[in-house]
Design a protein around this motif. Structure first.
Motif, mmCIF file in Angstrom:
data_model
loop_
_atom_site.group_PDB
_atom_site.id
_atom_site.type_symbol
_atom_site.label_atom_id
_atom_site.label_comp_id
_atom_site.label_asym_id
_atom_site.label_seq_id
_atom_site.Cartn_x
_atom_site.Cartn_y
_atom_site.Cartn_z
ATOM 1 N N ALA A 136 -4.276 1.118 12.843
ATOM 2 C CA ALA A 136 -3.888 2.524 12.865
ATOM 3 C C ALA A 136 -2.974 2.860 11.688
ATOM 4 C CB ALA A 136 -3.189 2.849 14.184
ATOM 5 N N GLU A 137 -2.044 1.964 11.370
ATOM 6 C CA GLU A 137 -1.129 2.187 10.238
ATOM 7 C C GLU A 137 -1.908 2.331 8.929
ATOM 8 O OE1 GLU A 137 2.235 2.347 9.825
ATOM 9 O OE2 GLU A 137 2.964 1.803 11.812
ATOM 10 N N PHE A 138 -2.837 1.409 8.682
ATOM 11 C CA PHE A 138 -3.607 1.453 7.444
ATOM 12 C C PHE A 138 -4.527 2.673 7.402
ATOM 13 C CE2 PHE A 138 -2.638 -3.157 7.205
ATOM 14 C CZ PHE A 138 -2.119 -3.175 5.923
ATOM 15 N N VAL B 154 -3.762 9.964 4.709
ATOM 16 C CA VAL B 154 -2.699 10.759 4.094
ATOM 17 C C VAL B 154 -2.759 10.650 2.572
ATOM 18 C CG1 VAL B 154 -0.182 10.941 3.813
ATOM 19 C CG2 VAL B 154 -1.172 10.705 6.091
ATOM 20 N N HIS B 155 -2.953 9.441 2.078
ATOM 21 C CA HIS B 155 -3.041 9.228 0.630
ATOM 22 C C HIS B 155 -4.231 9.992 0.043
ATOM 23 C CE1 HIS B 155 -2.758 7.289 -3.233
ATOM 24 N NE2 HIS B 155 -4.024 6.932 -3.130
ATOM 25 N N SER B 156 -5.365 9.934 0.708
ATOM 26 C CA SER B 156 -6.549 10.658 0.233
ATOM 27 C C SER B 156 -6.304 12.157 0.196
ATOM 28 C CB SER B 156 -7.757 10.347 1.122
ATOM 29 O OG SER B 156 -8.115 8.992 1.011
ATOM 30 N N ALA C 66 0.827 -1.207 0.000
ATOM 31 C CA ALA C 66 0.000 0.000 0.000
ATOM 32 C C ALA C 66 0.863 1.259 0.000
ATOM 33 C CB ALA C 66 -0.943 -0.006 1.204
ATOM 34 N N LYS C 67 1.947 1.238 0.777
ATOM 35 C CA LYS C 67 2.860 2.397 0.806
ATOM 36 C C LYS C 67 3.518 2.598 -0.553
ATOM 37 C CE LYS C 67 4.015 2.420 5.708
ATOM 38 N NZ LYS C 67 5.071 2.197 6.714
ATOM 39 N N ALA C 68 3.910 1.513 -1.192
ATOM 40 C CA ALA C 68 4.532 1.626 -2.514
ATOM 41 C C ALA C 68 3.535 2.159 -3.536
ATOM 42 C CB ALA C 68 5.070 0.274 -2.958
ATOM 43 N N LEU C 69 2.296 1.720 -3.424
ATOM 44 C CA LEU C 69 1.270 2.157 -4.376
ATOM 45 C C LEU C 69 0.783 3.578 -4.122
ATOM 46 C CD1 LEU C 69 -0.859 -1.099 -4.643
ATOM 47 C CD2 LEU C 69 0.548 -0.071 -6.432
ATOM 48 N N SER C 70 1.084 4.119 -2.946
ATOM 49 C CA SER C 70 0.604 5.471 -2.644
ATOM 50 C C SER C 70 1.174 6.498 -3.618
ATOM 51 C CB SER C 70 0.922 5.859 -1.201
ATOM 52 O OG SER C 70 2.311 6.029 -1.024
ATOM 53 N N GLY C 71 2.328 6.227 -4.175
ATOM 54 C CA GLY C 71 2.917 7.129 -5.158
ATOM 55 C C GLY C 71 2.560 6.780 -6.585
ATOM 56 N N THR D 102 -1.775 -0.152 -11.353
ATOM 57 C CA THR D 102 -2.827 -0.110 -10.343
ATOM 58 C C THR D 102 -4.090 -0.828 -10.805
ATOM 59 O OG1 THR D 102 -3.460 2.101 -11.093
ATOM 60 C CG2 THR D 102 -1.986 1.968 -9.205
ATOM 61 N N ALA D 103 -4.340 -0.883 -12.112
ATOM 62 C CA ALA D 103 -5.481 -1.633 -12.608
ATOM 63 C C ALA D 103 -5.256 -3.125 -12.424
ATOM 64 C CB ALA D 103 -5.735 -1.314 -14.080
ATOM 65 N N SER D 104 -4.012 -3.561 -12.469
ATOM 66 C CA SER D 104 -3.681 -4.978 -12.327
ATOM 67 C C SER D 104 -3.722 -5.451 -10.884
ATOM 68 C CB SER D 104 -2.293 -5.263 -12.900
ATOM 69 O OG SER D 104 -2.239 -4.955 -14.259
ATOM 70 N N ILE D 105 -3.216 -4.638 -9.959
ATOM 71 C CA ILE D 105 -3.098 -5.117 -8.578
ATOM 72 C C ILE D 105 -3.874 -4.283 -7.567
ATOM 73 C CG2 ILE D 105 -0.869 -6.217 -8.947
ATOM 74 C CD1 ILE D 105 0.443 -3.811 -7.628
ATOM 75 N N GLY D 106 -4.585 -3.279 -7.995
ATOM 76 C CA GLY D 106 -5.343 -2.438 -7.079
ATOM 77 C C GLY D 106 -4.545 -1.217 -6.665
ATOM 78 N N ASN D 107 -5.238 -0.250 -6.107
ATOM 79 C CA ASN D 107 -4.569 0.988 -5.713
ATOM 80 C C ASN D 107 -4.340 1.030 -4.204
ATOM 81 O OD1 ASN D 107 -7.031 1.646 -4.578
ATOM 82 N ND2 ASN D 107 -7.622 3.025 -6.209
ATOM 83 N N CYS D 108 -3.730 2.072 -3.755
ATOM 84 C CA CYS D 108 -3.386 2.233 -2.339
ATOM 85 C C CYS D 108 -4.634 2.166 -1.460
ATOM 86 C CB CYS D 108 -2.665 3.559 -2.131
ATOM 87 S SG CYS D 108 -2.284 3.935 -0.415
ATOM 88 N N SER D 109 -5.677 2.869 -1.837
ATOM 89 C CA SER D 109 -6.902 2.894 -1.029
ATOM 90 C C SER D 109 -7.517 1.504 -0.900
ATOM 91 C CB SER D 109 -7.917 3.865 -1.626
ATOM 92 O OG SER D 109 -7.419 5.176 -1.559
ATOM 93 N N HIS D 110 -7.488 0.751 -1.996
ATOM 94 C CA HIS D 110 -8.025 -0.616 -1.978
ATOM 95 C C HIS D 110 -7.263 -1.467 -0.960
ATOM 96 C CE1 HIS D 110 -9.333 -4.571 -3.345
ATOM 97 N NE2 HIS D 110 -8.048 -4.891 -3.426
ATOM 98 N N HIS D 111 -5.941 -1.406 -0.999
ATOM 99 C CA HIS D 111 -5.137 -2.222 -0.089
ATOM 100 C C HIS D 111 -5.213 -1.716 1.348
ATOM 101 C CE1 HIS D 111 -3.568 -5.112 -2.896
ATOM 102 N NE2 HIS D 111 -3.442 -4.121 -3.764
ATOM 103 N N CYS D 112 -5.389 -0.421 1.533
ATOM 104 C CA CYS D 112 -5.584 0.104 2.885
ATOM 105 C C CYS D 112 -6.888 -0.427 3.479
ATOM 106 C CB CYS D 112 -5.590 1.632 2.884
ATOM 107 S SG CYS D 112 -3.956 2.362 2.719
ATOM 108 N N GLN D 113 -7.951 -0.429 2.683
ATOM 109 C CA GLN D 113 -9.237 -0.929 3.174
ATOM 110 C C GLN D 113 -9.163 -2.424 3.471
ATOM 111 O OE1 GLN D 113 -11.947 0.995 4.027
ATOM 112 N NE2 GLN D 113 -12.496 -0.929 4.976
ATOM 113 N N GLN D 114 -8.535 -3.182 2.570
ATOM 114 C CA GLN D 114 -8.373 -4.620 2.803
ATOM 115 C C GLN D 114 -7.532 -4.863 4.058
ATOM 116 O OE1 GLN D 114 -9.660 -7.328 1.080
ATOM 117 N NE2 GLN D 114 -10.940 -5.770 0.140
ATOM 118 N N GLY D 115 -6.452 -4.120 4.199
ATOM 119 C CA GLY D 115 -5.587 -4.260 5.372
ATOM 120 C C GLY D 115 -6.302 -3.885 6.658
ATOM 121 N N LEU D 116 -7.111 -2.847 6.597
ATOM 122 C CA LEU D 116 -7.884 -2.433 7.762
ATOM 123 C C LEU D 116 -8.853 -3.537 8.178
ATOM 124 C CD1 LEU D 116 -8.258 -0.028 9.652
ATOM 125 C CD2 LEU D 116 -9.943 0.863 8.064
#
Length: 82
Positions: free
Chosen positions: A58-60, A66-68, A10-15, A31-45
């Motif tokens: 808290a990390e996610f 921050v990404h938003s 998720a951190k790598a995808l944030s950029g 990002t179309a292939s593996i999802g974007n930062c927000s997608h992985h943050c929600q999954q991680g949460l």
């Protein structure tokens, strides 16, 4: 360990959401292939909540907020999260 790896992704995808992810074209972007930062943050949460890992939650959450903000996505929901 899985949550740590998802957080790293998720951190790598944030950029990527406005940068290199679009190099190969809009239909085959990274990002179309593996999802974007927000997608992985929600999954991680969701996964951190299922495992009762409040530190990873808290990390996610912080990364997603921050990404938003970096993407200019300010909403009522985002303000409530803060």
């Amino acid at each position: 360990m899985w949550l740590t790896l998802r957080l790293s992704l998720a951190k790598a995808l944030s950029g990527e959401d406005g940068g290199i992810g679009k190099l190969v074209g809009s239909t085959r972007s990274v990002t179309a292939s593996i999802g974007n930062c927000s997608h992985h943050c929600q999954q991680g949460l969701n996964e951190a909540e299922a495992f009762g890992d409040s530190e990873m939650m808290a990390e996610f959450l912080v990364l997603d907020v921050v990404h938003s903000l970096q993407q200019g996505k300010i909403s009522e929901e985002l303000l409530q999260r803060l």
